[in-house]
Design an enzyme around this catalytic site. Structure first.
Site, mmCIF file in Angstrom:
data_model
loop_
_atom_site.group_PDB
_atom_site.id
_atom_site.type_symbol
_atom_site.label_atom_id
_atom_site.label_comp_id
_atom_site.label_asym_id
_atom_site.label_seq_id
_atom_site.Cartn_x
_atom_site.Cartn_y
_atom_site.Cartn_z
ATOM 1 N N GLY A 9 0.607 -1.559 0.172
ATOM 2 C CA GLY A 9 -0.111 0.055 0.307
ATOM 3 C C GLY A 9 0.870 1.264 0.266
ATOM 4 O O GLY A 9 2.131 0.622 -0.233
ATOM 5 N N ASN A 10 0.369 2.560 0.164
ATOM 6 C CA ASN A 10 0.528 3.380 0.473
ATOM 7 C C ASN A 10 0.414 4.831 0.957
ATOM 8 O O ASN A 10 -0.711 4.153 2.458
ATOM 9 C CB ASN A 10 1.316 4.786 -0.788
ATOM 10 C CG ASN A 10 -0.099 4.251 -1.141
ATOM 11 O OD1 ASN A 10 -1.099 5.498 -1.371
ATOM 12 N ND2 ASN A 10 -1.173 3.926 -2.557
ATOM 13 N N PHE A 11 1.258 5.517 2.378
ATOM 14 C CA PHE A 11 0.661 6.045 2.948
ATOM 15 C C PHE A 11 -0.462 7.764 2.499
ATOM 16 O O PHE A 11 -0.789 8.503 3.525
ATOM 17 C CB PHE A 11 1.858 7.425 3.093
ATOM 18 C CG PHE A 11 2.927 6.685 4.238
ATOM 19 C CD1 PHE A 11 2.954 5.337 4.997
ATOM 20 C CD2 PHE A 11 3.700 6.017 3.425
ATOM 21 C CE1 PHE A 11 3.269 4.833 5.681
ATOM 22 C CE2 PHE A 11 5.246 5.703 4.155
ATOM 23 C CZ PHE A 11 4.712 4.535 5.440
#
Ligand code: CTP
Length: 410
Positions: A215-217
């Site tokens: 995923g990412n932030f």
């Protein structure tokens, strides 16, 4: 004539007035009277302190509804959620410095704060206090915070104050507050009325196995702020959101929740054809695991290799499908050669507008409530200062309105 226009906007509207403890509360019955005269249905709630300045009997008489000042009256519980759901608009007038501070910080020790926290309708705040209180850094901060939450602040007036001093801090006059509310309901503030918009928000999660993902932030805050700003201008918005803890209850927004880039692609392709405006604010994964294990991958002594394959570029796919009547905006998150990379994305993805975020700017990008953006179109670029994501969203939507207008007048 002006009175007729106000009646048209406010007729049949349900207005919830919250009165707090300020000398300006003596103007509340006149304000209710004007709203009722314009055809609105008005219910009034108060803080206990408000009743030292204005009588509940006066407010009940002019509004033709009982006035509540407590979450419970001994044996009866006043349903604050129901009151918030009932209203088309809530207006806190006068809003004392004390209530302003409570609202900005989520405190909830009276009925007005409880209704505010559970209201899903637009909220208008008309501050009223002495000039020094109004100018105090903490009040400035609270007003700014409340604005970033999407509340509408009705500007204070200049004039004689309860202290005998003359300055800023008077509550706006009841006639001006009626006008402010009527402008909100007016179509002239809704240049996107009748248009459909698509907005993507948040990260995507690409599954490795049933318990792990790539995923990412991204928090989803920027996409939601854009969806709300478009809906405020009258557009009917479809928000396709990845996993995010940010929600919107705006009545003009239909939210579709997805998990992966593939699901986001499917949802976007399904609605894109009927959309006039599309803003791709999501941080879509560029790669996903080629295989998703159907069981939890167990740890071994060896290194684990996961082969990643490219996801579909949704913005580029929509760019290829775009018709002349459609406006397409994308984001570019860059760490170096920002402007050059963003301009390249404008061309390669066939977008009309790219919003550039640089991770080198403090306070910009993932997770923050603020953002520092540059809006790039074929007409040039506009660099904006660090501002709340709500303000940045409004700037993007204003640019979209301007580009659509320019298109029509060519
Ligand atoms: N985007 C998309 N689909 C993808 C990847 C990105 O629709 N699979 C969109 C994003 O929503 C954003 C724009 O493309 O509007 C640019 O995203 P960004 O991550 O900055 O660029 P990439 O195209 O992924 O290129 P790079 O990572 O090489 O900068």
């Amino acid at each position: 004539m002006a009175e007729k226009a106000i009646s048209m906007q406010l007729s049949g509207k349900k207005i919830l007035l919250a009165v707090t403890g300020s000398i300006a509360a003596y103007k509340a019955p006149l304000f209710v009277r004007l709203l009722v005269k314009a055809g609105a249905e008005v219910k009034v709630i108060t803080t206990p302190a408000a009743e030292k300045f204005v009588s509940p009997l006066s407010l009940a008489t002019v509004s033709k509804h009982p006035v509540w000042n407590n979450v419970n009256d001994g044996a009866t519980w006043n349903n604050h959620v129901a009151l918030g759901l009932w209203a088309d608009a809530m207006i806190i007038a006068p809003c004392s410095a004390n209530t302003l501070g409570k609202l900005a910080n989520g405190l909830c020790d009276n009925l007005v704060c409880a209704v505010y926290l559970s209201a899903r309708c637009p909220v208008f705040i008309a501050p009223a206090m002495d000039e020094d209180m109004w100018l105090h850094a903490s009040t400035r901060h609270n007003v700014k915070t409340l604005r970033t939450y999407g509340n509408h602040i009705i500007p204070v007036a200049h004039g004689e104050l309860a202290s005998g001093l003359v300055g800023d801090g008077r509550m706006a006059e009841p006639e001006d507050m009626v006008k402010f509310l009527s402008d909100h309901f007016s179509d002239t503030n809704k240049p996107l009325k009748g248009l459909n918009a698509l907005v993507t928000a948040g990260p995507t999660y690409e599954r490795i196995d049933p318990v792990r993902f790539i995923g990412n932030f991204s928090s989803g805050k920027m996409g939601v702020a854009i969806a709300e700003a478009l809906a405020d201008k009258g557009a009917k918005v479809t928000l396709v959101s990845g996993p995010s803890s940010v929600y919107t209850y705006h009545s003009g927004i239909n939210t579709i929740r997805i998990e992966s880039a593939e699901q986001m692609y499917d949802e976007c392709i399904a609605v894109f054809g009927k959309c006039d405006i599309t803003v791709m604010a999501a941080a879509v994964a560029d790669y996903r695991p080629e295989e998703t294990a159907d069981h939890k991958i167990k740890k071994t002594d060896k290194a684990l290799d996961i082969k990643l394959v490219k996801t579909k570029d949704i913005l580029a796919a929509l760019g290829a499908l775009k018709q002349p009547r459609q406006l397409l905006a994308g984001f570019a998150l860059e760490t170096n050669d920002e402007i050059q990379n963003a301009k390249q994305k404008l061309n390669t993805k066939n977008a009309d507008l790219i919003v550039l975020n640089s991770l080198r700017d403090a306070g910009a990008g993932f997770g923050h409530d603020t953002n520092k953006i540059t809006i790039i179109s074929s007409q040039g670029s506009l660099s904006l200062p660090l501002q709340s994501k709500r303000e940045a969203a409004e700037a993007i939507v204003n640019k979209i309105v301007e580009l659509r207008h320019a298109e029509k007048t060519v």
